[in-house]
Design a protein around this motif. Structure first.
Motif, PDB file in Angstrom:
ATOM      1  N   ILE A 240     -82.903-130.644  42.807  1.00 15.18           N
ATOM      2  CA  ILE A 240     -84.205-130.071  42.480  1.00 15.18           C
ATOM      3  C   ILE A 240     -84.098-129.334  41.153  1.00 15.18           C
ATOM      4  O   ILE A 240     -83.004-129.016  40.681  1.00 15.18           O
ATOM      5  CB  ILE A 240     -84.710-129.104  43.578  1.00 15.18           C
ATOM      6  CG1 ILE A 240     -83.708-127.945  43.775  1.00 15.18           C
ATOM      7  CG2 ILE A 240     -84.949-129.849  44.884  1.00 15.18           C
ATOM      8  CD1 ILE A 240     -84.204-126.866  44.713  1.00 15.18           C
ATOM      9  N   GLY A 241     -85.244-129.077  40.541  1.00 12.74           N
ATOM     10  CA  GLY A 241     -85.284-128.343  39.289  1.00 12.74           C
ATOM     11  C   GLY A 241     -86.419-127.340  39.291  1.00 12.74           C
ATOM     12  O   GLY A 241     -87.006-127.042  40.340  1.00 12.74           O
ATOM     13  N   THR A 242     -86.728-126.842  38.125  1.00 12.88           N
ATOM     14  CA  THR A 242     -87.809-125.880  37.987  1.00 12.88           C
ATOM     15  C   THR A 242     -88.459-126.072  36.633  1.00 12.88           C
ATOM     16  O   THR A 242     -87.947-126.814  35.786  1.00 12.88           O
ATOM     17  CB  THR A 242     -87.278-124.438  38.115  1.00 12.88           C
ATOM     18  OG1 THR A 242     -88.378-123.527  38.077  1.00 12.88           O
ATOM     19  CG2 THR A 242     -86.309-124.102  36.988  1.00 12.88           C
ATOM     20  N   GLY A 243     -89.573-125.428  36.413  1.00 12.60           N
ATOM     21  CA  GLY A 243     -90.198-125.442  35.101  1.00 12.60           C
ATOM     22  C   GLY A 243     -89.392-124.631  34.107  1.00 12.60           C
ATOM     23  O   GLY A 243     -88.351-124.055  34.429  1.00 12.60           O
ATOM     24  N   MET A 244     -89.873-124.588  32.858  1.00 13.60           N
ATOM     25  CA  MET A 244     -89.194-123.823  31.825  1.00 13.60           C
ATOM     26  C   MET A 244     -89.360-122.323  32.087  1.00 13.60           C
ATOM     27  O   MET A 244     -90.476-121.811  32.083  1.00 13.60           O
ATOM     28  CB  MET A 244     -89.760-124.171  30.452  1.00 13.60           C
ATOM     29  CG  MET A 244     -89.457-125.578  29.996  1.00 13.60           C
ATOM     30  SD  MET A 244     -87.753-125.723  29.437  1.00 13.60           S
ATOM     31  CE  MET A 244     -87.716-127.461  28.983  1.00 13.60           C
TER      32      MET A 244
ATOM     33  N   PHE B 125     -83.200-119.215  41.692  1.00 14.35           N
ATOM     34  CA  PHE B 125     -81.902-119.558  41.115  1.00 14.35           C
ATOM     35  C   PHE B 125     -80.934-120.009  42.207  1.00 14.35           C
ATOM     36  O   PHE B 125     -80.298-121.062  42.106  1.00 14.35           O
ATOM     37  CB  PHE B 125     -81.332-118.352  40.361  1.00 14.35           C
ATOM     38  CG  PHE B 125     -80.191-118.691  39.439  1.00 14.35           C
ATOM     39  CD1 PHE B 125     -80.393-118.801  38.076  1.00 14.35           C
ATOM     40  CD2 PHE B 125     -78.913-118.900  39.944  1.00 14.35           C
ATOM     41  CE1 PHE B 125     -79.340-119.118  37.227  1.00 14.35           C
ATOM     42  CE2 PHE B 125     -77.856-119.225  39.106  1.00 14.35           C
ATOM     43  CZ  PHE B 125     -78.073-119.328  37.736  1.00 14.35           C
ATOM     44  N   HIS B 126     -80.854-119.219  43.260  1.00 16.23           N
ATOM     45  CA  HIS B 126     -79.911-119.528  44.329  1.00 16.23           C
ATOM     46  C   HIS B 126     -80.302-120.807  45.068  1.00 16.23           C
ATOM     47  O   HIS B 126     -79.413-121.562  45.508  1.00 16.23           O
ATOM     48  CB  HIS B 126     -79.800-118.354  45.303  1.00 16.23           C
ATOM     49  CG  HIS B 126     -79.027-117.200  44.753  1.00 16.23           C
ATOM     50  ND1 HIS B 126     -77.658-117.235  44.625  1.00 16.23           N
ATOM     51  CD2 HIS B 126     -79.421-115.989  44.271  1.00 16.23           C
ATOM     52  CE1 HIS B 126     -77.230-116.088  44.101  1.00 16.23           C
ATOM     53  NE2 HIS B 126     -78.283-115.328  43.874  1.00 16.23           N
ATOM     54  N   ARG B 127     -81.585-121.071  45.197  1.00 17.07           N
ATOM     55  CA  ARG B 127     -82.032-122.284  45.872  1.00 17.07           C
ATOM     56  C   ARG B 127     -81.589-123.527  45.094  1.00 17.07           C
ATOM     57  O   ARG B 127     -81.111-124.505  45.685  1.00 17.07           O
ATOM     58  CB  ARG B 127     -83.560-122.274  46.026  1.00 17.07           C
ATOM     59  CG  ARG B 127     -84.162-123.559  46.578  1.00 17.07           C
ATOM     60  CD  ARG B 127     -83.681-123.863  47.972  1.00 17.07           C
ATOM     61  NE  ARG B 127     -84.323-125.059  48.511  1.00 17.07           N
ATOM     62  CZ  ARG B 127     -83.871-125.729  49.573  1.00 17.07           C
ATOM     63  NH1 ARG B 127     -82.784-125.337  50.210  1.00 17.07           N
ATOM     64  NH2 ARG B 127     -84.521-126.793  49.995  1.00 17.07           N
ATOM     65  N   ILE B 128     -81.719-123.504  43.776  1.00 17.36           N
ATOM     66  CA  ILE B 128     -81.320-124.652  42.961  1.00 17.36           C
ATOM     67  C   ILE B 128     -79.808-124.859  43.030  1.00 17.36           C
ATOM     68  O   ILE B 128     -79.325-125.981  43.166  1.00 17.36           O
ATOM     69  CB  ILE B 128     -81.807-124.478  41.510  1.00 17.36           C
ATOM     70  CG1 ILE B 128     -83.337-124.590  41.479  1.00 17.36           C
ATOM     71  CG2 ILE B 128     -81.188-125.525  40.591  1.00 17.36           C
ATOM     72  CD1 ILE B 128     -83.958-124.225  40.155  1.00 17.36           C
ATOM     73  N   ILE B 129     -79.051-123.774  42.954  1.00 12.71           N
ATOM     74  CA  ILE B 129     -77.601-123.879  43.086  1.00 12.71           C
ATOM     75  C   ILE B 129     -77.234-124.422  44.469  1.00 12.71           C
ATOM     76  O   ILE B 129     -76.333-125.266  44.613  1.00 12.71           O
ATOM     77  CB  ILE B 129     -76.926-122.512  42.862  1.00 12.71           C
ATOM     78  CG1 ILE B 129     -77.170-122.013  41.424  1.00 12.71           C
ATOM     79  CG2 ILE B 129     -75.432-122.586  43.174  1.00 12.71           C
ATOM     80  CD1 ILE B 129     -76.521-122.846  40.358  1.00 12.71           C
ATOM     81  N   ASP B 130     -77.936-123.958  45.476  1.00 14.65           N
ATOM     82  CA  ASP B 130     -77.625-124.375  46.843  1.00 14.65           C
ATOM     83  C   ASP B 130     -77.843-125.872  47.032  1.00 14.65           C
ATOM     84  O   ASP B 130     -76.989-126.577  47.583  1.00 14.65           O
ATOM     85  CB  ASP B 130     -78.476-123.586  47.830  1.00 14.65           C
ATOM     86  CG  ASP B 130     -77.918-123.613  49.243  1.00 14.65           C
ATOM     87  OD1 ASP B 130     -76.682-123.757  49.393  1.00 14.65           O
ATOM     88  OD2 ASP B 130     -78.696-123.474  50.197  1.00 14.65           O
TER      89      ASP B 130
ATOM     90  N   PRO C 298     -80.648-122.276  35.823  1.00 15.21           N
ATOM     91  CA  PRO C 298     -80.128-122.610  37.155  1.00 15.21           C
ATOM     92  C   PRO C 298     -79.795-124.087  37.292  1.00 15.21           C
ATOM     93  O   PRO C 298     -78.764-124.452  37.868  1.00 15.21           O
ATOM     94  CB  PRO C 298     -81.245-122.182  38.112  1.00 15.21           C
ATOM     95  CG  PRO C 298     -82.465-122.070  37.270  1.00 15.21           C
ATOM     96  CD  PRO C 298     -82.008-121.709  35.900  1.00 15.21           C
ATOM     97  N   TYR C 299     -80.648-124.936  36.748  1.00 18.55           N
ATOM     98  CA  TYR C 299     -80.403-126.378  36.818  1.00 18.55           C
ATOM     99  C   TYR C 299     -79.169-126.747  36.005  1.00 18.55           C
ATOM    100  O   TYR C 299     -78.285-127.484  36.481  1.00 18.55           O
ATOM    101  CB  TYR C 299     -81.624-127.140  36.301  1.00 18.55           C
ATOM    102  CG  TYR C 299     -81.500-128.637  36.417  1.00 18.55           C
ATOM    103  CD1 TYR C 299     -81.726-129.287  37.630  1.00 18.55           C
ATOM    104  CD2 TYR C 299     -81.150-129.410  35.311  1.00 18.55           C
ATOM    105  CE1 TYR C 299     -81.612-130.658  37.741  1.00 18.55           C
ATOM    106  CE2 TYR C 299     -81.024-130.787  35.412  1.00 18.55           C
ATOM    107  CZ  TYR C 299     -81.254-131.410  36.620  1.00 18.55           C
ATOM    108  OH  TYR C 299     -81.127-132.775  36.733  1.00 18.55           O
TER     109      TYR C 299
END
Length: 287
Positions: A99-103, A114-119, A160-161
């Protein structure tokens, strides 16, 4: 010597498990593998989507859609057991779910995000390998770990990504060395501008547009998810250490020791990137 064509059947007898297989790169990899004669098992957290995706590829003798959460080890173990029950085993695992996120700047990124993306991206990759390791080793099979060019390119506004994908690269390199004596191949795939829903969302907001205007055109021209899937099917058929898609990023991977400091320096002096930082640092902008 005649060039090998994609249409040639070169994966007959192979069984490929793909996490994040319901859409995007994962699904297109499955499509390409089935076209070449493989059986595939798609693992995904979205039950409806993964069932539909598997049905599109063929009957249950060819394609299996299973619900699995890469953050939940028992869920993965159950899914891999179902693959073994249905197909008698598997030899290749494509570690693709992510998964990722916006800028966003790091400061504007919620700790939970942050932790969700790492997880998902890192721990999910490790969980996937751990749940399948005994079977892949027994089969003298193959892992393909999906990283990103952000493993070696500056990951500003996507920290995070980028952090997770750099760690996935490191995991893959470790596995490659550790598993080589056991005759298991490990490929690390580096993807850049692939036309997927996740990438489109990253670059769609104002910060993404401003940042994107600063990226040289030859680096940001997108390729389709189908092209990425064909590339992954290629390295399943003929294992090698790395896959870089689009291929124009290969030189930057090889020259990462020079490219990294140069790109860091250039970003610090680019007006479009500076504007993107201001936009991405606004609290709530990307919630």
């Amino acid at each position: 010597m005649r060039a090998r064509r994609e249409e040639e059947i070169d994966l007959v007898g192979r069984t490929v498990v793909i996490t994040g297989g319901a859409q995007g790169i994962g699904f297109e990899t499955a499509r390409a593998a089935v076209r070449r004669g493989a059986r595939v098992a798609l693992l995904d957290i979205d039950a409806e989507a993964v069932t539909r995706a598997a049905a599109e590829l063929g009957d249950r003798k060819t394609a299996l859609g299973l619900v699995a959460d890469v953050c939940d080890v028992p869920s993965l173990e159950q899914a891999f057991a179902q693959v073994t029950e249905a197909f008698g085993g598997y030899d290749t695992v494509v570690v693709n779910a992510g998964i990722g996120t916006g800028m966003r700047t790091f400061g504007a990124t919620a700790s939970a995000d942050f932790h969700r993306i790492i997880d998902v991206n890192l721990h999910g990759s490790a969980n996937t390998v751990r749940a399948s390791l005994d079977q892949v080793v027994a089969a003298r099979g193959q892992y393909v770990l999906v990283s990103s060019v952000l493993a070696f390119n500056n990951g500003a506004l996507q920290s995070p990504y980028a952090t997770s994908k750099a760690a996935v690269e490191s995991l893959g390199r470790s596995l490659r060395s550790e598993l080589a004596p056991r005759q298991v191949d490990v490929t690390i795939a580096y993807f850049a501008y692939i036309d997927t829903a996740m990438n489109a969302a990253v670059w769609a907001d104002e910060a993404g547009k401003s940042y994107g205007a600063s990226v040289p055109g030859f680096l940001k021209t997108p390729l389709t998810a189908a092209a990425a899937g064909r590339g992954l099917a290629d390295v399943i058929a003929e294992p090698r250490k790395t896959l870089v898609v689009p291929g124009r990023w290969k030189a930057l991977l090889l020259l990462r020791g020079l490219w990294g400091p140069l790109s860091d320096w250039a970003l610090g002096r680019d007006e479009g990137f500076t504007r993107a930082v201001r936009l991405a640092d606004l609290p709530g902008t990307f919630r």
